[in-house]
Design a protein around this motif. Structure first.
Motif, PDB file in Angstrom:
ATOM      1  N   LEU A 203      -1.132   5.049  -5.662  1.00  0.00           N
ATOM      2  CA  LEU A 203      -1.822   6.220  -5.125  1.00  0.00           C
ATOM      3  C   LEU A 203      -2.742   5.844  -3.964  1.00  0.00           C
ATOM      4  CD1 LEU A 203      -2.812   8.113  -8.411  1.00  0.00           C
ATOM      5  CD2 LEU A 203      -0.719   8.303  -7.038  1.00  0.00           C
ATOM      6  N   GLN A 204      -3.049   4.539  -3.883  1.00  0.00           N
ATOM      7  CA  GLN A 204      -3.925   4.075  -2.818  1.00  0.00           C
ATOM      8  C   GLN A 204      -3.778   2.559  -2.716  1.00  0.00           C
ATOM      9  OE1 GLN A 204      -8.331   4.212  -3.391  1.00  0.00           O
ATOM     10  NE2 GLN A 204      -8.282   5.675  -1.696  1.00  0.00           N
ATOM     11  N   SER A 205      -3.782   2.057  -1.509  1.00  0.00           N
ATOM     12  CA  SER A 205      -3.715   0.615  -1.297  1.00  0.00           C
ATOM     13  C   SER A 205      -4.517   0.271  -0.058  1.00  0.00           C
ATOM     14  CB  SER A 205      -2.261   0.158  -1.145  1.00  0.00           C
ATOM     15  OG  SER A 205      -2.200  -1.231  -0.871  1.00  0.00           O
ATOM     16  N   LYS A 206      -5.196  -0.875  -0.092  1.00  0.00           N
ATOM     17  CA  LYS A 206      -6.007  -1.295   1.043  1.00  0.00           C
ATOM     18  C   LYS A 206      -5.885  -2.790   1.235  1.00  0.00           C
ATOM     19  CE  LYS A 206     -10.769  -1.314   2.821  1.00  0.00           C
ATOM     20  NZ  LYS A 206     -12.181  -0.962   2.520  1.00  0.00           N
ATOM     21  N   SER A 207      -5.690  -3.194   2.479  1.00  0.00           N
ATOM     22  CA  SER A 207      -5.683  -4.614   2.819  1.00  0.00           C
ATOM     23  C   SER A 207      -7.118  -5.122   2.824  1.00  0.00           C
ATOM     24  CB  SER A 207      -5.040  -4.820   4.191  1.00  0.00           C
ATOM     25  OG  SER A 207      -5.272  -6.125   4.658  1.00  0.00           O
ATOM     26  N   LEU A 208      -7.348  -6.284   2.233  1.00  0.00           N
ATOM     27  CA  LEU A 208      -8.696  -6.842   2.171  1.00  0.00           C
ATOM     28  C   LEU A 208      -8.994  -7.788   3.321  1.00  0.00           C
ATOM     29  CD1 LEU A 208      -8.957  -7.569  -1.666  1.00  0.00           C
ATOM     30  CD2 LEU A 208      -9.835  -5.602  -0.408  1.00  0.00           C
ATOM     31  N   ASP A 209      -7.952  -8.261   4.005  1.00  0.00           N
ATOM     32  CA  ASP A 209      -8.175  -9.196   5.101  1.00  0.00           C
ATOM     33  C   ASP A 209      -7.791  -8.613   6.456  1.00  0.00           C
ATOM     34  OD1 ASP A 209      -5.448  -9.171   4.956  1.00  0.00           O
ATOM     35  OD2 ASP A 209      -5.199 -11.313   4.543  1.00  0.00           O
ATOM     36  N   GLY A 210      -7.530  -7.297   6.495  1.00  0.00           N
ATOM     37  CA  GLY A 210      -7.219  -6.651   7.762  1.00  0.00           C
ATOM     38  C   GLY A 210      -5.777  -6.736   8.183  1.00  0.00           C
TER      39      GLY A 210
END
Length: 237
Positions: A203-210
């Motif tokens: 439902l949601q995903s985010k890169s932590l290192d850009g």
């Protein structure tokens, strides 16, 4: 279907599981980033700047077209009749009818559509019990994920996972229909095999290192019966 075939189907738990599927329609949107920026948009901006510096005639993209560069849309459609995933991706193209230097200054928004539909014999929709879910969590842990509690996205419950490079919240309301909690590795965005979205829904995903895939939920519908032939309309947009 003859009587013998009907009897065989009635005894097959996979057939029964598919018959019990809800009407589920999920739309996700993603953007691919490298070092914190969208490389497709960065490439486009560089080309337009070079054209202006060289004094070559240019035909820029409309603002809404530029905004689609390097992004994608995933549509998940599940009911008792069919189980399908459709992905649309937008990348930078050129007018190939023009000479090279002119083509660079006359970009086009290229759209690519990919679809996957589960085969009638697909057994992935069997309910998941506690033992299977525990085994899945052990597998996720073994490949570098750690469970980070629970959350909600768009009013839907999800399980949060985190690795060294990304965090993702997987829908937790579908285990009764075989939709599990295993975190999907979304670093590649368009590299994710489409059938994986039928076994686990981020439902949601985010890169932590850009560098990776930032994904957001656009819409979520869960009901009974069958979905319309095309829940998003004839053009799928």
């Amino acid at each position: 279907m003859d009587t013998a075939s009907q009897a065989s189907a009635a005894m097959d738990p996979a057939v029964d599981a598919r018959a019990r599927l809800p009407a589920l329609h999920v739309v996700l949107a993603w953007e691919h980033l490298v070092a914190g920026r969208n490389p497709q948009q960065h490439d486009y901006d560089g080309r337009m700047a070079a054209c202006a510096e060289a004094g070559w005639p240019a035909r820029p993209l409309a603002a809404e077209e530029r905004a689609r560069l390097g992004t994608g849309r995933v549509e998940i459609m599940v009911d008792a009749r069919r189980q399908r995933v459709r992905q649309t991706m937008w990348t930078l193209g050129m007018d190939e009818a023009l000479p090279d230097h002119e083509a660079v200054c006359h970009p086009r928004l290229r759209e690519e559509l990919l679809e996957y539909e589960a085969h009638p014999d697909d057994r992935r929709f069997l309910p998941l019990d506690g033992e299977q879910l525990a085994a899945d969590e052990a597998l996720a842990t073994s490949i570098g994920w750690r469970r980070d509690g629970s959350g909600q996205v768009g009013g839907q419950d999800c399980v949060r996972w985190q690795s060294d490079r990304q965090e993702v919240c997987m829908w937790s309301g579908g285990t009764g229909w075989g939709i599990g909690l295993l975190p999907l590795d979304l670093r590649g965005c368009n590299g994710m095999p489409l059938d994986h979205y039928l076994g686990a829904i981020p439902l949601q995903s985010k890169s932590l290192d850009g560098s990776g895939c930032n994904l957001e939920l656009q819409s979520f519908s869960l009901g009974r019966g069958l979905l319309p032939a095309d829940p998003s309309g004839a053009d799928g947009q």
